[in-house]
Design an enzyme around this catalytic site. Structure first.
Site, PDB file in Angstrom:
ATOM      1  CB  ILE A   3     -26.093 -18.870  12.934  1.00 23.26           C
ATOM      2  CG1 ILE A   3     -27.403 -18.893  13.737  1.00 23.26           C
ATOM      3  CG2 ILE A   3     -26.027 -20.043  11.970  1.00 23.26           C
ATOM      4  CD1 ILE A   3     -28.625 -18.538  12.932  1.00 23.26           C
ATOM      5  CG  HIS A  31       6.352  14.135  -1.935  1.00 21.35           C
ATOM      6  ND1 HIS A  31       5.384  14.530  -2.829  1.00 21.35           N
ATOM      7  CD2 HIS A  31       5.780  14.193  -0.705  1.00 21.35           C
ATOM      8  CE1 HIS A  31       4.261  14.797  -2.181  1.00 21.35           C
ATOM      9  NE2 HIS A  31       4.474  14.605  -0.895  1.00 21.35           N
ATOM     10  CG  HIS A  60       7.715  11.754   6.085  1.00 18.97           C
ATOM     11  ND1 HIS A  60       8.812  12.570   6.054  1.00 18.97           N
ATOM     12  CD2 HIS A  60       6.750  12.380   5.358  1.00 18.97           C
ATOM     13  CE1 HIS A  60       8.534  13.656   5.349  1.00 18.97           C
ATOM     14  NE2 HIS A  60       7.298  13.564   4.908  1.00 18.97           N
TER      15      HIS A  60
END
Length: 553
Positions: free
Chosen positions: A110, A301, A343
């Site tokens: 629907i 990091h 990355h």
């Protein structure tokens, strides 16, 4: 005769009064509906800054206006043509139990029919209607009796569909409900359209602020630095200084900052990428220097982590002869090496959870897509690759360039461990016979192994890297405590037992991942032996700390 007189009197006097009363009732109803809709519009406009909150508000208001048990709201995904609902119904309890999005075909059921035709549907018996799709009821456990489904449009097209289910105070939805829904859909369309525009403006502002941060934080690469990188004397000196550089046993963290750039150039040369893809050495040198500058001075990091990750991809491709054996293509290899270098670009030393909780600019920009940090790293990588002085992919054809960027996106996003665990069952099916047919999955696995490669080095490296990792973790935990939050155990310097956490990390992440690697490349079974030896060292450290502190670590 009496009957005729009575009828004439009725038509002359009573019918007139009835019609007047009906018109008065209709006027009051329309006035009440208009006032109600204006109040609804005011409440919806108050939620325009948060699309999710707005959509929940739309459903709650629609449900209340039509006295329905439930309202579902689907937005049309322009890219896939699907109808998407992230907040499936207005029931808050249901939302807390399941926040997953539901997608259905834009041509299905629907809702699909209303989306295609742009016309309202009022269905009195759902299960007898040929368009009714039972799948949603089966997924949610809800029993649909009747439906009022109407389109939501902006100025040009249908942008979504609202579906009201089960009239509460009647057998089914009536003409009045249809009129209310039609009027209400106009307010919905305006509110949703403005919310989306508002969100795009917010994203543009966030991107601008991030760009400003990047420009302020990083400097342009001086030409003299580029020329020095291309000095063959320095390059040969670096090669002589690190003769075992092309082996798995080599520890890239022993390399100094300047030599790392020369050795990166060596990676590109040894793998034949410079000659094959016609990479100008000056652009390559500038690219590497920009990437190096793109890393912040965080404990873990940082550039040295990126260099270590890139080194592992290099020795994998060289020693396992991945390209020569046809396991991956040269273009995949080039994209793989670039992904490893880029990355963690511009990593701030905080994980995705902290980015969300602190309401950072990155979270505002990427939280709806997930993998906040990784998407930022990807964005920064593409910025550097598009810099006129560092376009190392310039010689690629349009098709090759698009393919390379596609791999870059997949591989950088693969470094989010949440993505790794999501496909872990599929990764376990990889073996030497099927890896060529599953190159993307293999590259995703290799990317994770590169990111974890410190764990297959000697104990001294493993131990020193752990210190760097927890220095970064604890700094985040301290900030979370200042924000009134309870840090995760591994982020809490007061509660964390590093040896126990490292043993758990090896058991749940590192060992299972490298077991798949060894399943594909059995010649590197020594990786698992090294991991096992390092685990024993952590057990010893844990026992010593337990003895020293007099309680279990």
């Amino acid at each position: 005769m009496t009957f005729v007189l009575t009828f004439i009197l009725f038509r002359s006097y009573v019918l007139g009064h009835l019609l007047t009363a009906f018109e008065l009732y209709e006027e009051k109803r329309v006035r009440f509906q208009t006032q109600t809709l204006l109040q609804v519009a005011r409440r919806l406009l108050g939620k325009i800054g948060d699309l999710g909150q707005l959509l929940r508000g739309v459903m709650a208001e629609a449900r209340e206006l039509a006295k329905a048990e439930r309202c579902s709201l689907f937005l049309l995904d322009k890219d896939t043509g699907e109808l998407v609902s992230k907040v499936f119904d207005g029931n808050a309890v249901t939302q807390r139990k399941s926040s997953r999005e539901i997608r259905i075909s834009g041509h299905q059921g629907i809702a699909g029919h209303v989306a295609q035709t742009g016309k309202l549907l009022n269905i009195h018996n759902a299960y007898q209607h040929p368009l009714f799709y039972k799948g949603i009821d089966e997924q949610t456990g809800f029993k649909t009796r009747n439906i009022l489904c109407f389109p939501i449009c902006d100025e040009e097209r249908v942008i979504g569909v609202a579906q009201l289910c089960n009239k509460i105070d009647g057998f089914h939805f009536d003409k009045c409900d249809e009129e209310t829904a039609t009027a209400f859909s106009v307010y919905c369309g305006i509110s949703i359209m403005h919310s989306m525009v508002h969100k795009r403006v917010q994203k543009a502002e966030a991107r601008y602020k991030l760009s400003q941060e990047l420009l302020l934080f990083h400097m342009k690469v001086p030409d003299i630095d580029v020329r020095n990188c291309l000095n063959s004397t320095y390059l040969h000196s670096a090669e002589e200084k690190f003769p075992t550089f092309d082996t798995f046993e080599f520890c890239p963290r022993d390399v100094d900052e300047h030599s790392s750039i020369y050795l990166c150039i060596k990676m590109f040369k040894d793998l034949d990428f410079i000659a094959l893809f016609k990479i100008p050495e000056e652009k390559l040198a500038r690219f590497l220097l920009l990437v190096q500058k793109g890393y912040r001075n965080t404990p873990y990091h940082n550039w040295f982590h990126a260099f270590s990750v890139a080194h592992f991809s290099y020795v994998c491709m060289k020693n396992l002869r991945l390209m020569e054996r046809g396991i991956i293509t040269k273009l995949q290899g080039l994209s793989f090496l670039i992904s490893c270098l880029c990355h963690d670009l511009d990593h701030r030393g905080f994980n995705n959870s902290y980015m969300t909780q602190s309401g950072s600019q990155l979270a505002r920009l990427y939280s709806s897509e997930g993998s906040i940090n990784e998407r930022h790293h990807l964005s920064q990588a593409i910025c550097i690759l598009n810099d006129p002085g560092s376009k190392i992919l310039d010689s690629l054809s349009t098709e090759q360039f698009m393919e390379s960027i596609d791999y870059l996106r997949e591989l950088i996003l693969a470094t989010d461990l949440a993505n790794h665990f999501r496909i872990f069952k599929q990764l376990k099916t990889l073996n030497p016979e099927n890896i060529v047919d599953n190159q993307r999955m293999l590259l995703s696995l290799l990317m994770t192994c590169c990111d974890l490669n410190d764990q297959i080095k000697m104990w001294t490296t493993v131990h020193s890297v752990a210190e760097l990792v927890y220095t970064e973790f604890f700094a985040q935990g301290d900030l979370e405590r200042q924000m009134g939050l309870n840090p995760n155990l591994m982020m809490d310097r007061k509660k964390a037992c590093i040896p126990a956490l490292q043993i758990e990390f090896l058991d749940t992440v590192v060992t299972p991942t490298f077991e798949i690697f060894v399943q594909i490349f059995p010649e590197k079974s020594d990786f698992l032996q090294t991991i096992s030896i390092n685990r024993e060292h952590w057990v010893e450290v844990k026992e010593k700390e337990t003895t020293k502190n007099g309680s279990s670590c």
